[in-house]
Design a protein around this motif. Structure first.
Motif, PDB file in Angstrom:
ATOM      1  N   GLY A 132       0.800  -1.216   0.000  1.00 43.34           N
ATOM      2  CA  GLY A 132       0.000   0.000   0.000  1.00 43.34           C
ATOM      3  C   GLY A 132       0.834   1.266   0.000  1.00 43.34           C
ATOM      4  O   GLY A 132       0.295   2.375  -0.030  1.00 43.34           O
TER       5      GLY A 132
ATOM      6  N   SER B 185       3.598   3.737  -1.796  1.00 44.01           N
ATOM      7  CA  SER B 185       4.119   4.089  -3.118  1.00 44.01           C
ATOM      8  C   SER B 185       5.643   4.016  -3.121  1.00 44.01           C
ATOM      9  O   SER B 185       6.284   4.013  -2.070  1.00 44.01           O
ATOM     10  CB  SER B 185       3.662   5.497  -3.513  1.00 44.01           C
ATOM     11  OG  SER B 185       2.259   5.552  -3.612  1.00 44.01           O
TER      12      SER B 185
ATOM     13  N   HIS C 178       6.921   7.628  -1.327  1.00 48.78           N
ATOM     14  CA  HIS C 178       5.637   7.921  -0.709  1.00 48.78           C
ATOM     15  C   HIS C 178       5.620   9.268   0.013  1.00 48.78           C
ATOM     16  O   HIS C 178       4.711  10.081  -0.183  1.00 48.78           O
ATOM     17  CB  HIS C 178       5.285   6.808   0.278  1.00 48.78           C
ATOM     18  CG  HIS C 178       3.847   6.799   0.696  1.00 48.78           C
ATOM     19  ND1 HIS C 178       2.951   5.824   0.294  1.00 48.78           N
ATOM     20  CD2 HIS C 178       3.135   7.645   1.483  1.00 48.78           C
ATOM     21  CE1 HIS C 178       1.767   6.073   0.810  1.00 48.78           C
ATOM     22  NE2 HIS C 178       1.852   7.188   1.550  1.00 48.78           N
TER      23      HIS C 178
ATOM     24  N   SER D 175       1.573  10.328  -3.247  1.00 45.65           N
ATOM     25  CA  SER D 175       1.368   8.886  -3.133  1.00 45.65           C
ATOM     26  C   SER D 175      -0.043   8.486  -3.539  1.00 45.65           C
ATOM     27  O   SER D 175      -0.976   9.305  -3.518  1.00 45.65           O
ATOM     28  CB  SER D 175       1.627   8.435  -1.694  1.00 45.65           C
ATOM     29  OG  SER D 175       0.663   8.998  -0.817  1.00 45.65           O
ATOM     30  N   THR D 176      -0.209   7.223  -3.874  1.00 47.18           N
ATOM     31  CA  THR D 176      -1.512   6.712  -4.304  1.00 47.18           C
ATOM     32  C   THR D 176      -2.517   6.691  -3.165  1.00 47.18           C
ATOM     33  O   THR D 176      -3.678   7.103  -3.322  1.00 47.18           O
ATOM     34  CB  THR D 176      -1.366   5.291  -4.870  1.00 47.18           C
ATOM     35  OG1 THR D 176      -0.479   5.312  -5.981  1.00 47.18           O
ATOM     36  CG2 THR D 176      -2.718   4.737  -5.307  1.00 47.18           C
ATOM     37  N   ASN D 177      -2.092   6.239  -1.993  1.00 46.28           N
ATOM     38  CA  ASN D 177      -3.016   6.067  -0.873  1.00 46.28           C
ATOM     39  C   ASN D 177      -2.937   7.159   0.179  1.00 46.28           C
ATOM     40  O   ASN D 177      -3.660   7.126   1.167  1.00 46.28           O
ATOM     41  CB  ASN D 177      -2.776   4.705  -0.204  1.00 46.28           C
ATOM     42  CG  ASN D 177      -3.098   3.555  -1.134  1.00 46.28           C
ATOM     43  OD1 ASN D 177      -4.099   3.579  -1.831  1.00 46.28           O
ATOM     44  ND2 ASN D 177      -2.229   2.546  -1.158  1.00 46.28           N
TER      45      ASN D 177
ATOM     46  N   LYS E 258      -5.527  12.755   7.071  1.00 45.35           N
ATOM     47  CA  LYS E 258      -4.787  12.762   5.810  1.00 45.35           C
ATOM     48  C   LYS E 258      -4.177  14.144   5.585  1.00 45.35           C
ATOM     49  O   LYS E 258      -4.834  15.173   5.754  1.00 45.35           O
ATOM     50  CB  LYS E 258      -5.722  12.413   4.650  1.00 45.35           C
ATOM     51  CG  LYS E 258      -4.991  12.119   3.348  1.00 45.35           C
ATOM     52  CD  LYS E 258      -5.950  11.562   2.307  1.00 45.35           C
ATOM     53  CE  LYS E 258      -5.216  11.175   1.037  1.00 45.35           C
ATOM     54  NZ  LYS E 258      -6.142  10.574   0.022  1.00 45.35           N
TER      55      LYS E 258
ATOM     56  N   GLY F 217       0.322   3.482   3.849  1.00 52.26           N
ATOM     57  CA  GLY F 217      -0.287   2.202   3.518  1.00 52.26           C
ATOM     58  C   GLY F 217      -0.923   1.614   4.764  1.00 52.26           C
ATOM     59  O   GLY F 217      -1.761   2.254   5.406  1.00 52.26           O
ATOM     60  N   SER F 218      -0.492   0.415   5.139  1.00 53.92           N
ATOM     61  CA  SER F 218      -1.003  -0.201   6.378  1.00 53.92           C
ATOM     62  C   SER F 218       0.064  -0.206   7.467  1.00 53.92           C
ATOM     63  O   SER F 218      -0.073  -0.882   8.487  1.00 53.92           O
ATOM     64  CB  SER F 218      -1.447  -1.640   6.101  1.00 53.92           C
ATOM     65  OG  SER F 218      -0.362  -2.419   5.612  1.00 53.92           O
TER      66      SER F 218
END
Length: 228
Positions: free
Chosen positions: A172, A174, A177, A194-196, A204, A219-220
Motif C-alpha cells: 500500500g 508508493s 511515498h 502517493s496513491t493512498n 490525511k 499504507g497499512s
C-alpha cells in the motif's frame, strides 16, 4: 587474500613483527579480529530488506597480563581492528549507526590467553537541531515494528522503491511515498503524491509538522515519530 590475512599483514608491517613475539603463546591479534567479526554477525539486526544494522562500538576484555603486554600496541591494534570492522561490514553490506571504535580493557578473573568481546550500537545523532532560544535538541527517529531507525539526514524519503532512504515492505506504500525534513528545530512530513496518501494521527495530510509521538500511517504501516 582474505580480510583476516590482510589484517595480520598490516600489523606485521606496522610493528615489524613485534606482535608475533608478544603473542607467541598468548592471545593472537587475528583471534581478536575473528571474534569482532563473529560478534558483528551475531548482533546483526535486520531493519529493512536492504538495511542490516550492526554494533559500532566494541570492547575487547583481556586478562591483566595480556592487557599489560598489549598496552604498548593498544592504539595501533585498536585502529586496525576498527578498520577491519569497517571493511568486513562493507563486504557484508552491514550498516553502522555511528563511528566505529574498538577499545581494549582489562577484566579481573580472565586467565592469560583468554578474552571476550562485547559490543553495542550507539547512534551518532546524524540530525541534531535545536529550537532557537530553548536549548532543546532534537534527535529524530522513527519507531516501526519494534525497530528504531535514526533519520539518516535532514531530508529522509520513505517508500517502497529502491531509491529511498527508508524502504517499507508494504504494497500500500508508493515507491516514493513521503519525505521528512528537519529544519530550524521542526520536523515536517510531506506526501509525495502517493496513491493512498499519508496520515498523521489519523488525518490525511499534504504537509504537516510532526510532534514527538505523532503516528504516521503509510499504507497499512504505522510509524511513531520521536523527536527527543
Amino acid at each position: 587474500m582474505g580480510i583476516l590475512d590482510r589484517f595480520e599483514t598490516s600489523l606485521d608491517k606496522m610493528v615489524n613483527g613485534a606482535f608475533a613475539k608478544a603473542f607467541k603463546a598468548d592471545v593472537q591479534p587475528v583471534e581478536i579480529a575473528a571474534s569482532v567479526q563473529k560478534e558483528m554477525d551475531e548482533r546483526a539486526a535486520v531493519v529493512t530488506r536492504t538495511r542490516t544494522v550492526v554494533p559500532n562500538e566494541y570492547v575487547v576484555h583481556l586478562s591483566d597480563s595480556d592487557y599489560e603486554r598489549l598496552a604498548t600496541y593498544a592504539e595501533v591494534l585498536s585502529d586496525e581492528l576498527a578498520e577491519l570492522a569497517r571493511e568486513y561490514a562493507q563486504e557484508q553490506r552491514y550498516t553502522f549507526l555511528g563511528p566505529v571504535a574498538v577499545t581494549l580493557t582489562e577484566e579481573d578473573g580472565l586467565a592469560t590467553g583468554v578474552f571476550r568481546v562485547s559490543s553495542q550500537a550507539t547512534a551518532a545523532a546524524p540530525t541534531t537541531v535545536g529550537r532557537a532560544g530553548t536549548g532543546v535538541s532534537l534527535h529524530p527517529r522513527l519507531l516501526a515494528a519494534g525497530q528504531e531507525i535514526v533519520l539518516p539526514g535532514s531530508t529522509t524519503v520513505l517508500g517502497r522503491g529502491n531509491e529511498v532512504d527508508i524502504r517499507l515492505e508494504d504494497p500500500g506504500v508508493s515507491r516514493r511515498h513521503a519525505e521528512i525534513t528537519v529544519a530550524d528545530g521542526v520536523a515536517t512530513i510531506t506526501d509525495l503524491g502517493s496513491t493512498n496518501g499519508t496520515l498523521v494521527d489519523g488525518v490525511k495530510i499534504t504537509s504537516q509538522p510532526l510532534a514527538d509521538g505523532s503516528i504516521i500511517r503509510l499504507g497499512s504501516t504505522d510509524i511513531t515519530y520521536r523527536g527527543s
